[in-house]
Design a protein around this motif. Structure first.
Motif, PDB file in Angstrom:
ATOM      1  N   TRP A 101     -37.726  -5.418 -41.878  1.00 50.55           N
ATOM      2  CA  TRP A 101     -38.158  -4.585 -40.762  1.00 50.55           C
ATOM      3  C   TRP A 101     -39.305  -5.296 -40.053  1.00 50.55           C
ATOM      4  CZ3 TRP A 101     -35.077  -0.739 -39.576  1.00 50.55           C
ATOM      5  CH2 TRP A 101     -34.313  -0.133 -40.573  1.00 50.55           C
ATOM      6  N   PRO A 102     -39.150  -5.667 -38.760  1.00 50.67           N
ATOM      7  CA  PRO A 102     -40.179  -6.483 -38.093  1.00 50.67           C
ATOM      8  C   PRO A 102     -41.496  -5.755 -37.873  1.00 50.67           C
ATOM      9  CG  PRO A 102     -38.498  -5.777 -36.522  1.00 50.67           C
ATOM     10  CD  PRO A 102     -37.997  -5.395 -37.881  1.00 50.67           C
ATOM     11  N   HIS A 103     -41.458  -4.404 -37.878  1.00 51.77           N
ATOM     12  CA  HIS A 103     -42.671  -3.641 -37.594  1.00 51.77           C
ATOM     13  C   HIS A 103     -43.414  -3.235 -38.860  1.00 51.77           C
ATOM     14  CE1 HIS A 103     -39.530  -0.753 -38.468  1.00 51.77           C
ATOM     15  NE2 HIS A 103     -40.440   0.184 -38.647  1.00 51.77           N
ATOM     16  N   LEU A 104     -42.928  -3.672 -40.042  1.00 54.24           N
ATOM     17  CA  LEU A 104     -43.572  -3.322 -41.302  1.00 54.24           C
ATOM     18  C   LEU A 104     -44.102  -4.576 -41.985  1.00 54.24           C
ATOM     19  CD1 LEU A 104     -41.030  -0.756 -42.828  1.00 54.24           C
ATOM     20  CD2 LEU A 104     -43.132  -0.266 -41.551  1.00 54.24           C
ATOM     21  N   SER A 105     -45.219  -4.431 -42.676  1.00 57.10           N
ATOM     22  CA  SER A 105     -45.782  -5.536 -43.440  1.00 57.10           C
ATOM     23  C   SER A 105     -44.856  -5.896 -44.601  1.00 57.10           C
ATOM     24  CB  SER A 105     -47.151  -5.149 -43.989  1.00 57.10           C
ATOM     25  OG  SER A 105     -47.017  -4.123 -44.974  1.00 57.10           O
ATOM     26  N   ALA A 106     -45.139  -7.010 -45.238  1.00 57.55           N
ATOM     27  CA  ALA A 106     -44.344  -7.415 -46.403  1.00 57.55           C
ATOM     28  C   ALA A 106     -44.353  -6.315 -47.459  1.00 57.55           C
ATOM     29  CB  ALA A 106     -44.904  -8.722 -46.974  1.00 57.55           C
ATOM     30  N   HIS A 140     -50.617 -12.590 -52.093  1.00 57.93           N
ATOM     31  CA  HIS A 140     -51.647 -12.810 -51.078  1.00 57.93           C
ATOM     32  C   HIS A 140     -51.125 -12.568 -49.661  1.00 57.93           C
ATOM     33  CE1 HIS A 140     -49.314 -16.456 -51.359  1.00 57.93           C
ATOM     34  NE2 HIS A 140     -49.860 -16.939 -50.256  1.00 57.93           N
ATOM     35  N   LYS A 141     -49.821 -12.300 -49.512  1.00 55.30           N
ATOM     36  CA  LYS A 141     -49.233 -12.074 -48.196  1.00 55.30           C
ATOM     37  C   LYS A 141     -48.827 -10.610 -47.985  1.00 55.30           C
ATOM     38  CE  LYS A 141     -49.094 -16.438 -46.760  1.00 55.30           C
ATOM     39  NZ  LYS A 141     -49.789 -16.919 -45.537  1.00 55.30           N
ATOM     40  N   ALA A 142     -49.338  -9.714 -48.812  1.00 58.47           N
ATOM     41  CA  ALA A 142     -48.890  -8.317 -48.786  1.00 58.47           C
ATOM     42  C   ALA A 142     -49.020  -7.674 -47.417  1.00 58.47           C
ATOM     43  CB  ALA A 142     -49.658  -7.506 -49.826  1.00 58.47           C
ATOM     44  N   ARG A 148     -45.035 -13.647 -39.240  1.00 58.27           N
ATOM     45  CA  ARG A 148     -46.093 -14.567 -39.635  1.00 58.27           C
ATOM     46  C   ARG A 148     -45.768 -15.272 -40.957  1.00 58.27           C
ATOM     47  NH1 ARG A 148     -50.907 -14.413 -37.172  1.00 58.27           N
ATOM     48  NH2 ARG A 148     -51.977 -15.017 -39.106  1.00 58.27           N
ATOM     49  N   LEU A 149     -44.575 -15.034 -41.471  1.00 59.42           N
ATOM     50  CA  LEU A 149     -44.145 -15.655 -42.714  1.00 59.42           C
ATOM     51  C   LEU A 149     -43.103 -16.727 -42.434  1.00 59.42           C
ATOM     52  CD1 LEU A 149     -43.648 -12.430 -44.883  1.00 59.42           C
ATOM     53  CD2 LEU A 149     -45.635 -13.957 -44.897  1.00 59.42           C
ATOM     54  N   SER A 150     -43.077 -17.760 -43.262  1.00 64.65           N
ATOM     55  CA  SER A 150     -42.026 -18.781 -43.145  1.00 64.65           C
ATOM     56  C   SER A 150     -40.690 -18.181 -43.580  1.00 64.65           C
ATOM     57  CB  SER A 150     -42.362 -19.986 -44.024  1.00 64.65           C
ATOM     58  OG  SER A 150     -42.221 -19.635 -45.404  1.00 64.65           O
ATOM     59  N   GLY A 151     -39.613 -18.908 -43.300  1.00 62.21           N
ATOM     60  CA  GLY A 151     -38.299 -18.423 -43.712  1.00 62.21           C
ATOM     61  C   GLY A 151     -38.209 -18.252 -45.221  1.00 62.21           C
ATOM     62  N   GLY A 152     -38.758 -19.210 -45.967  1.00 62.14           N
ATOM     63  CA  GLY A 152     -38.732 -19.101 -47.420  1.00 62.14           C
ATOM     64  C   GLY A 152     -39.523 -17.913 -47.919  1.00 62.14           C
ATOM     65  N   GLN A 153     -40.662 -17.641 -47.276  1.00 63.19           N
ATOM     66  CA  GLN A 153     -41.468 -16.479 -47.654  1.00 63.19           C
ATOM     67  C   GLN A 153     -40.745 -15.183 -47.315  1.00 63.19           C
ATOM     68  OE1 GLN A 153     -45.004 -17.489 -45.459  1.00 63.19           O
ATOM     69  NE2 GLN A 153     -45.987 -18.459 -47.226  1.00 63.19           N
ATOM     70  N   GLN A 154     -40.114 -15.133 -46.153  1.00 60.20           N
ATOM     71  CA  GLN A 154     -39.356 -13.930 -45.792  1.00 60.20           C
ATOM     72  C   GLN A 154     -38.221 -13.672 -46.784  1.00 60.20           C
ATOM     73  OE1 GLN A 154     -38.454 -13.111 -41.549  1.00 60.20           O
ATOM     74  NE2 GLN A 154     -39.536 -15.013 -41.105  1.00 60.20           N
ATOM     75  N   GLN A 155     -37.545 -14.737 -47.221  1.00 60.84           N
ATOM     76  CA  GLN A 155     -36.458 -14.538 -48.176  1.00 60.84           C
ATOM     77  C   GLN A 155     -36.995 -14.065 -49.523  1.00 60.84           C
ATOM     78  OE1 GLN A 155     -33.614 -13.511 -48.404  1.00 60.84           O
ATOM     79  NE2 GLN A 155     -32.246 -15.251 -48.035  1.00 60.84           N
TER      80      GLN A 155
END
Length: 259
Positions: A101-106, A140-142, A148-155
Motif C-alpha cells: 500500500w503506497p500510503h502506508l508505512s512499512a 530500522h525502516k519501520a 523510499r525503499l529499494s526493490g529488495g527492501q520492498q520485497q
C-alpha cells in the motif's frame, strides 16, 4: 490423506476460454517441505500458485489444505470472498511485484492484515509488524514509506506481511524477478532463513541454484503439465525428460553468455 500431507493438489486444470493453461496437475506437499516449480515462461507455474489460493479458481480438479477443499463449500458451491477469507489467511503469498500500500508505512503495511483477519489490536499488530521487520532485517525502516525503499527492501516487507498472517503455507511467485541483480541476494537470504525454520513452501523461481539449495523437491512444468518431478538434486543433476534436459541446457548456455 495422511496426517503429514499439508497440501494436496489433485488433477488441477485451469482454462481461459479455449486456452488450457493447466492440464491435470497433481502433487502433494508434506508439512515443512519445500517444492520449487521451475519451467519456461508460460508453462503454468504462476497460474498453479494462483489456483492454490483461489486467486485463479481452477476449472477442474481441487486443492486441499489439511484435507479441506479450498474455495468450495461442503455442498460443492463456490465460496464467496467472505467465506474464502479464513482459508486464504492460512496461505501467505509473495508476488513478483510487491503490491505494498503506497500510503502506508512499512510497519502499517504489515500490521493491517493481522488486525482485519486475526483480530489483533492496533498495538498488538504494530508489535508483530516490528518483530517481523526485524526478522527480515528491516527494523530500522519501520516508518519508511514504500517509495523510499529499494526493490529488495520492498520485497522483504512483502515477505514480512505474508508472515504476519501466521500462515501454514507460503507461496512465492518468482520473488526476485522484478529486482535489480544486486538486490536479489538479500531477498534469497531471507527466504533461505525461512526454509531453515522448516516452513512449508511452494516457490516458483528461475533461480536454479537457489532451487537446488532450498527445495526438497523440484516440479518441472511445460505446456501446463508436470513433465518431471523428484528430489531437487536428483532432478537437476540427472534429468530424465528430454524437455527438462533441453531447458537446463538453455539456462546453462545463457549463464555462459551473460557471464
Amino acid at each position: 490423506m495422511t496426517a503429514d500431507i499439508l497440501l494436496d493438489v489433485a488433477n488441477l486444470g485451469k482454462s481461459y476460454g479455449n486456452l488450457d493453461v493447466l492440464k491435470n496437475v497433481s502433487f502433494t506437499l508434506q508439512r515443512g517441505e519445500r517444492i520449487a516449480l521451475i519451467g519456461p515462461s508460460g508453462s503454468g507455474k504462476s497460474t498453479c500458485l494462483r489456483a492454490i489460493n483461489y486467486l485463479a479458481p481452477p476449472t477442474a480438479g481441487e486443492v486441499r489444505l489439511e484435507g479441506q477443499v479450498i474455495g468450495r463449500c461442503l455442498d460443492g458451491r463456490r465460496m464467496t470472498d467472505r467465506e474464502l477469507a479464513p482459508q486464504r489467511a492460512e496461505i501467505g503469498m509473495v508476488f513478483q511485484h510487491f503490491h505494498l500500500w503506497p500510503h502506508l508505512s512499512a510497519r502499517d503495511n504489515i500490521a493491517l492484515q493481522p488486525r482485519k483477519v486475526r483480530g489483533l489490536t492496533k498495538a498488538e499488530a504494530a508489535e508483530l509488524a516490528l518483530s517481523l521487520l526485524t526478522k527480515v532485517h528491516l527494523g530500522h525502516k519501520a516508518n519508511e514509506m514504500p517509495h523510499r525503499l529499494s526493490g529488495g527492501q520492498q520485497q522483504r516487507v512483502a515477505i514480512a506481511r505474508a508472515l504476519a498472517q501466521r500462515p501454514k503455507l507460503l507461496l512465492f511467485d518468482e520473488p526476485t524477478s522484478a529486482l535489480d541483480p544486486e538486490l536479489v541476494g538479500e531477498v534469497l537470504t531471507v527466504i533461505k532463513a525461512l526454509a531453515a525454520e522448516g516452513r512449508a513452501m511452494v516457490l516458483v523461481t528461475h533461480e536454479i541454484a537457489f532451487a537446488r539449495e532450498v527445495a526438497d523437491r523440484i516440479v518441472f512444468m511445460d505446456g501446463g503439465r508436470i513433465i518431471e518431478e523428484g528430489p531437487a538434486r536428483m532432478v537437476l543433476d540427472n534429468p530424465q525428460a528430454p524437455r527438462l534436459k533441453q531447458f537446463l541446457a538453455s539456462l546453462s548456455e545463457r549463464e555462459r553468455r551473460d557471464g
